[in-house]
Design a protein around this motif. Structure first.
Motif, PDB file in Angstrom:
ATOM      1  N   GLY A 101     -30.209  26.710 -69.404  1.00  0.00           N
ATOM      2  CA  GLY A 101     -29.901  25.416 -70.165  1.00  0.00           C
ATOM      3  C   GLY A 101     -28.672  24.713 -69.928  1.00  0.00           C
ATOM      4  O   GLY A 101     -28.408  23.695 -70.156  1.00  0.00           O
ATOM      5  N   ARG A 102     -27.498  25.634 -69.392  1.00  0.00           N
ATOM      6  CA  ARG A 102     -26.307  24.934 -69.078  1.00  0.00           C
ATOM      7  C   ARG A 102     -26.479  23.974 -68.152  1.00  0.00           C
ATOM      8  O   ARG A 102     -25.654  22.960 -68.003  1.00  0.00           O
ATOM      9  N   ARG A 103     -27.339  24.043 -67.165  1.00  0.00           N
ATOM     10  CA  ARG A 103     -27.455  23.077 -66.178  1.00  0.00           C
ATOM     11  C   ARG A 103     -28.847  22.169 -66.296  1.00  0.00           C
ATOM     12  O   ARG A 103     -29.137  21.437 -65.312  1.00  0.00           O
ATOM     13  N   LEU A 104     -29.168  21.882 -67.412  1.00  0.00           N
ATOM     14  CA  LEU A 104     -30.297  21.252 -67.549  1.00  0.00           C
ATOM     15  C   LEU A 104     -30.200  19.779 -67.148  1.00  0.00           C
ATOM     16  O   LEU A 104     -31.129  19.246 -66.464  1.00  0.00           O
ATOM     17  N   GLN A 105     -29.311  19.279 -67.591  1.00  0.00           N
ATOM     18  CA  GLN A 105     -29.157  17.665 -67.431  1.00  0.00           C
ATOM     19  C   GLN A 105     -28.707  17.682 -65.861  1.00  0.00           C
ATOM     20  O   GLN A 105     -29.048  16.285 -65.420  1.00  0.00           O
ATOM     21  N   GLU A 106     -28.173  18.394 -65.386  1.00  0.00           N
ATOM     22  CA  GLU A 106     -27.904  18.353 -63.914  1.00  0.00           C
ATOM     23  C   GLU A 106     -29.309  18.119 -63.259  1.00  0.00           C
ATOM     24  O   GLU A 106     -29.411  17.429 -62.286  1.00  0.00           O
ATOM     25  N   ALA A 107     -30.135  18.907 -63.694  1.00  0.00           N
ATOM     26  CA  ALA A 107     -31.378  19.077 -63.025  1.00  0.00           C
ATOM     27  C   ALA A 107     -32.169  17.777 -63.083  1.00  0.00           C
ATOM     28  O   ALA A 107     -32.730  16.943 -62.490  1.00  0.00           O
ATOM     29  N   GLU A 166     -29.378  23.761 -80.590  1.00  0.00           N
ATOM     30  CA  GLU A 166     -28.463  22.827 -81.163  1.00  0.00           C
ATOM     31  C   GLU A 166     -27.462  22.666 -80.225  1.00  0.00           C
ATOM     32  O   GLU A 166     -26.591  21.615 -80.538  1.00  0.00           O
ATOM     33  N   ARG A 167     -26.995  23.685 -79.510  1.00  0.00           N
ATOM     34  CA  ARG A 167     -26.100  23.298 -78.479  1.00  0.00           C
ATOM     35  C   ARG A 167     -26.342  22.902 -77.005  1.00  0.00           C
ATOM     36  O   ARG A 167     -25.468  22.718 -76.216  1.00  0.00           O
ATOM     37  N   ASP A 218     -18.578  28.424 -76.000  1.00  0.00           N
ATOM     38  CA  ASP A 218     -19.311  27.263 -75.437  1.00  0.00           C
ATOM     39  C   ASP A 218     -18.541  26.251 -74.798  1.00  0.00           C
ATOM     40  O   ASP A 218     -18.920  25.183 -74.194  1.00  0.00           O
ATOM     41  N   ARG A 219     -17.191  26.411 -74.839  1.00  0.00           N
ATOM     42  CA  ARG A 219     -16.132  25.426 -74.008  1.00  0.00           C
ATOM     43  C   ARG A 219     -15.940  25.597 -72.612  1.00  0.00           C
ATOM     44  O   ARG A 219     -15.343  25.010 -72.075  1.00  0.00           O
ATOM     45  N   VAL A 236     -35.513  24.980 -83.592  1.00  0.00           N
ATOM     46  CA  VAL A 236     -34.286  25.292 -84.142  1.00  0.00           C
ATOM     47  C   VAL A 236     -34.496  26.506 -85.189  1.00  0.00           C
ATOM     48  O   VAL A 236     -34.184  27.664 -85.209  1.00  0.00           O
ATOM     49  N   GLU A 237     -35.613  26.280 -86.015  1.00  0.00           N
ATOM     50  CA  GLU A 237     -35.942  27.224 -87.190  1.00  0.00           C
ATOM     51  C   GLU A 237     -36.562  28.520 -86.508  1.00  0.00           C
ATOM     52  O   GLU A 237     -36.370  29.664 -86.994  1.00  0.00           O
ATOM     53  N   ALA A 238     -37.538  28.343 -85.576  1.00  0.00           N
ATOM     54  CA  ALA A 238     -38.244  29.344 -85.088  1.00  0.00           C
ATOM     55  C   ALA A 238     -37.201  30.272 -84.353  1.00  0.00           C
ATOM     56  O   ALA A 238     -37.476  31.557 -84.350  1.00  0.00           O
ATOM     57  N   ARG A 239     -36.270  29.954 -83.664  1.00  0.00           N
ATOM     58  CA  ARG A 239     -35.402  30.666 -83.177  1.00  0.00           C
ATOM     59  C   ARG A 239     -34.631  31.698 -83.917  1.00  0.00           C
ATOM     60  O   ARG A 239     -34.268  32.720 -83.839  1.00  0.00           O
TER      61      ARG A 239
END
Length: 254
Positions: free
Chosen positions: A171-177, A194-195, A76-77, A232-235
């Motif tokens: 998900g990695r680029r969500l904030q970019e969008a 949570e990540r 994740d880094r 989180v719990e459902a996943r």
């Protein structure tokens, strides 16, 4: 000449179109990645075998040839560039393994693609890499039911508002969008929630789903700030039930 058929199969036997079923009955064997670790079975490989069994030809179901999937750096880094490099290396290793089997067996092979081959799947790219290795490969592609289609159907929503676009990303680029002013976003290929970076999205509405159309299906919707814990719990529950999890979501600014 080796022929390859790339078949979208949605999330299981119930989603296989008549066109894909006919194609599956025409092949000599199915190539599939085995992602089990030696102690655990690969639930998605088992689901592929079920699809093949449900669409057997007169001579019986096609043989499923499973190859252990090459390792991939999933840290994740990783930076965006590092992630893209890791995926490219992984695809190259996959192409080399599949090419060896295709060269040995010849005939007509199939790949069964979750969802639709056109959307966040790399089977077409991998087959092109096989051709780049010098193999004489002809291929065709048949569509399947995609994950965003299933998400919309399960939540009984339309992905876009009237006359407005929907943006599909990872998900990695969500904030970019979000930073680009987009406010109606489907995110796929997501890490555990949570990540995810969900900064500033508490007031947005989320429609989330995991393992849609398959065992372990879970759905959550509502104001993101209120339902994040439920996601989180459902996943976790979906993965505990099946041993694997694939999830996606739509988020929309109010």
């Amino acid at each position: 000449m080796v022929r390859v058929r790339i078949l979208g199969v949605g999330m299981g036997p119930q989603h296989v179109t008549t066109e894909a079923a006919e194609a599956l009955r025409s092949v000599d064997y199915v190539l599939a990645a085995d992602k089990g670790d030696g102690s655990d079975d690969d639930g998605l490989l088992d689901l592929r075998r079920a699809i093949v069994a449900d669409n057997a030809g007169p001579g019986g179901p096609a043989e499923v040839v499973a190859l252990h999937d090459p390792p991939r750096d999933r840290s994740d880094r990783l930076t965006t560039a590092g992630y893209e490099r890791a995926v490219s290396d992984w695809h190259a290793a996959r192409a080399a393994r599949y090419a060896r089997i295709l060269q040995q067996r010849g005939g007509t092979a199939a790949f069964l693609v979750w969802g639709d081959p056109s959307l966040y799947d790399s089977t077409i790219r991998i087959v092109e890499r096989i051709r780049d290795l010098g193999m004489n490969v002809d291929y065709d592609v048949l569509p399947g039911i995609s994950a965003p289609q299933l998400l919309a159907a399960r939540h009984r929503i339309v992905l876009n508002e009237v006359g407005r676009p929907v943006h599909v990303t990872t998900g990695r680029r969500l904030q970019e969008a979000v930073a680009g002013g987009l406010d109606n976003i489907v995110a796929m290929l997501n890490p555990p929630p949570e990540r995810l970076d969900l900064t500033g999205l508490d007031e947005w509405t989320i429609w989330w789903g995991a393992n849609l159309g398959a065992t372990g299906e879970r759905l959550v919707s509502g104001r993101l700030g209120d339902v994040f814990g439920s996601v989180v719990e459902a996943r976790r529950a979906a993965k505990a039930e099946t041993g694997w999890v694939m999830d996606l979501f739509l988020v929309r600014k109010p």
